[in-house]
Motif scaffolding. Structure first.
Motif, short mmCIF file in Angstrom:
data_model
loop_
_atom_site.label_atom_id
_atom_site.label_comp_id
_atom_site.label_asym_id
_atom_site.label_seq_id
_atom_site.Cartn_x
_atom_site.Cartn_y
_atom_site.Cartn_z
N ILE A 78 0.83 -1.21 0.00
CA ILE A 78 0.00 0.00 0.00
C ILE A 78 0.87 1.25 0.00
CG2 ILE A 78 -1.63 1.34 1.39
CD1 ILE A 78 -2.94 -1.33 2.16
N VAL A 79 1.91 1.26 0.81
CA VAL A 79 2.80 2.43 0.85
C VAL A 79 3.49 2.63 -0.50
CG1 VAL A 79 4.95 3.29 1.86
CG2 VAL A 79 3.16 2.39 3.34
N VAL A 80 3.96 1.54 -1.10
CA VAL A 80 4.61 1.65 -2.42
C VAL A 80 3.62 2.16 -3.45
CG1 VAL A 80 5.62 0.28 -4.29
CG2 VAL A 80 6.40 -0.05 -1.94
N LEU A 81 2.37 1.70 -3.40
CA LEU A 81 1.36 2.18 -4.34
C LEU A 81 1.06 3.66 -4.15
CD1 LEU A 81 -1.15 -0.81 -4.44
CD2 LEU A 81 0.41 -0.07 -6.23
N VAL A 82 0.95 4.11 -2.90
CA VAL A 82 0.67 5.52 -2.64
C VAL A 82 1.82 6.40 -3.12
CG1 VAL A 82 0.39 7.22 -0.79
CG2 VAL A 82 -0.96 5.14 -0.76
N VAL A 83 3.05 5.99 -2.81
CA VAL A 83 4.21 6.78 -3.24
C VAL A 83 4.33 6.76 -4.76
CG1 VAL A 83 6.73 6.89 -3.17
CG2 VAL A 83 5.45 6.50 -1.07
N GLY A 84 4.11 5.61 -5.38
CA GLY A 84 4.16 5.53 -6.84
C GLY A 84 3.09 6.38 -7.50
N ALA A 85 1.86 6.32 -6.98
CA ALA A 85 0.78 7.15 -7.54
C ALA A 85 1.08 8.63 -7.33
CB ALA A 85 -0.54 6.77 -6.88
N SER A 86 1.68 8.98 -6.21
CA SER A 86 2.02 10.38 -5.95
C SER A 86 3.05 10.89 -6.96
CB SER A 86 2.57 10.54 -4.53
OG SER A 86 1.60 10.21 -3.59
N PHE A 87 4.02 10.05 -7.28
CA PHE A 87 5.01 10.45 -8.29
C PHE A 87 4.39 10.52 -9.68
CE2 PHE A 87 8.41 9.70 -5.23
CZ PHE A 87 9.24 10.77 -5.53
N MET A 88 3.39 9.67 -9.96
CA MET A 88 2.73 9.74 -11.26
C MET A 88 1.94 11.03 -11.42
SD MET A 88 1.50 5.85 -12.20
CE MET A 88 -0.15 6.35 -12.03
N PHE A 89 1.30 11.49 -10.33
CA PHE A 89 0.49 12.70 -10.40
C PHE A 89 1.30 13.97 -10.18
CE2 PHE A 89 -2.94 9.65 -9.16
CZ PHE A 89 -3.63 9.73 -10.35
N ALA A 90 2.54 13.84 -9.79
CA ALA A 90 3.37 15.01 -9.49
C ALA A 90 3.62 15.83 -10.76
CB ALA A 90 4.70 14.59 -8.87
N ASP A 91 3.54 17.14 -10.63
CA ASP A 91 3.75 18.05 -11.74
C ASP A 91 5.16 18.61 -11.66
OD1 ASP A 91 3.43 19.76 -13.87
OD2 ASP A 91 2.39 21.29 -12.69
N SER A 92 5.95 18.37 -12.71
CA SER A 92 7.32 18.87 -12.71
C SER A 92 7.51 19.98 -13.73
CB SER A 92 8.28 17.73 -12.99
OG SER A 92 8.03 17.20 -14.28
N THR A 93 6.41 20.57 -14.20
CA THR A 93 6.53 21.60 -15.24
C THR A 93 6.36 23.01 -14.71
OG1 THR A 93 4.19 21.38 -15.77
CG2 THR A 93 5.74 20.02 -17.02
N THR A 94 5.67 23.18 -13.58
CA THR A 94 5.42 24.52 -13.06
C THR A 94 6.55 24.92 -12.12
OG1 THR A 94 3.06 24.05 -13.13
CG2 THR A 94 3.75 25.96 -11.86
N PRO A 95 7.35 25.91 -12.50
CA PRO A 95 8.47 26.31 -11.62
C PRO A 95 7.98 27.01 -10.36
CG PRO A 95 8.36 27.73 -13.54
CD PRO A 95 7.32 26.69 -13.73
N MET A 96 8.75 26.86 -9.29
CA MET A 96 8.46 27.54 -8.02
C MET A 96 9.33 28.77 -7.92
SD MET A 96 8.24 24.49 -5.18
CE MET A 96 9.95 24.10 -5.30
N VAL A 97 8.76 29.86 -7.38
CA VAL A 97 9.52 31.07 -7.11
C VAL A 97 9.61 31.22 -5.60
CG1 VAL A 97 9.66 33.54 -7.45
CG2 VAL A 97 8.69 32.11 -9.25
N LEU A 98 10.83 31.17 -5.08
CA LEU A 98 11.03 31.28 -3.64
C LEU A 98 10.91 32.73 -3.20
CD1 LEU A 98 14.04 28.83 -3.28
CD2 LEU A 98 11.61 28.34 -3.06
N SER A 99 10.88 32.95 -1.90
CA SER A 99 10.67 34.30 -1.37
C SER A 99 11.79 35.27 -1.73
CB SER A 99 10.50 34.24 0.15
OG SER A 99 11.69 33.75 0.74
N ASP A 100 12.98 34.76 -1.98
CA ASP A 100 14.08 35.65 -2.34
C ASP A 100 14.19 35.86 -3.85
OD1 ASP A 100 14.97 33.18 -3.08
OD2 ASP A 100 16.93 33.34 -2.13
N GLY A 101 13.22 35.36 -4.62
CA GLY A 101 13.20 35.56 -6.06
C GLY A 101 13.87 34.44 -6.84
N THR A 102 14.46 33.47 -6.16
CA THR A 102 15.10 32.35 -6.83
C THR A 102 14.03 31.46 -7.48
OG1 THR A 102 16.81 32.36 -5.14
CG2 THR A 102 16.68 30.41 -6.54
N VAL A 103 14.27 31.10 -8.73
CA VAL A 103 13.33 30.24 -9.44
C VAL A 103 13.87 28.81 -9.41
CG1 VAL A 103 12.25 29.75 -11.66
CG2 VAL A 103 12.60 32.11 -10.94
N VAL A 104 13.04 27.89 -8.92
CA VAL A 104 13.39 26.47 -8.90
C VAL A 104 12.65 25.82 -10.06
CG1 VAL A 104 13.30 24.33 -7.59
CG2 VAL A 104 13.66 26.50 -6.41
#
Length: 141
Positions: A78-104
């Motif tokens: 169950i844990v492996v399925l939850v972690v696997g499903a979480s990685f499948m739904f994870a979005d890696s296209t939207t960049p994050m902007v941190l409070s100091d202006g750094t873009v990840v």
């Protein structure tokens, strides 16, 4: 053995309290933000200890109680399925902007952060449902 675990728990809580106080009242960077690196590293250490202790206790119980190994195996799947499903739904296209202006914009970091959030949401939902179910079960008895 219980006394040893209580001592370890107190030591971990003291270290956490010291790091929290250091974060709140310690040195600040140029923009006035506190230094959070020590508390983040400590959080990683605590997570690693939690994972290691969970795996060790599951293996230990499986060795000592063969009937319990079925439940441990189901929980692991169950844990492996939850972690696997979480990685499948994870979005890696939207960049994050941190409070100091750094873009990840690293896809790996974005995927891990999204998957971690999804796993946390599932864990919170399971904990809430388990607490409600436990209270209902105790009220019926």
């Amino acid at each position: 053995m219980k006394k040893v675990f209580n001592i370890i728990l107190v030591v971990l809580l003291i270290i956490t309290a010291i790091l929290t106080v250091m974060m709140l009242f310690g040195p600040k960077d140029g923009s006035g933000n506190p230094d959070v690196n020590p508390i983040i590293i400590w959080t990683y250490i605590l997570c690693a200890l939690a994972i290691l202790s969970a795996v060790f206790s599951a293996v230990y119980c499986s060795i000592n109680n063969s009937r319990g190994s079925k439940g441990s195996l189901i929980a692991l799947v169950i844990v492996v399925l939850v972690v696997g499903a979480s990685f499948m739904f994870a979005d890696s296209t939207t960049p994050m902007v941190l409070s100091d202006g750094t873009v990840v914009d690293s896809p790996m970091i974005l995927s891990i952060s999204d998957a971690s959030l999804y796993v946390s949401y599932v864990a919170l939902a399971v904990a809430i449902v388990a607490a409600i179910f436990s209270e209902i079960k105790n009220a019926i008895k």
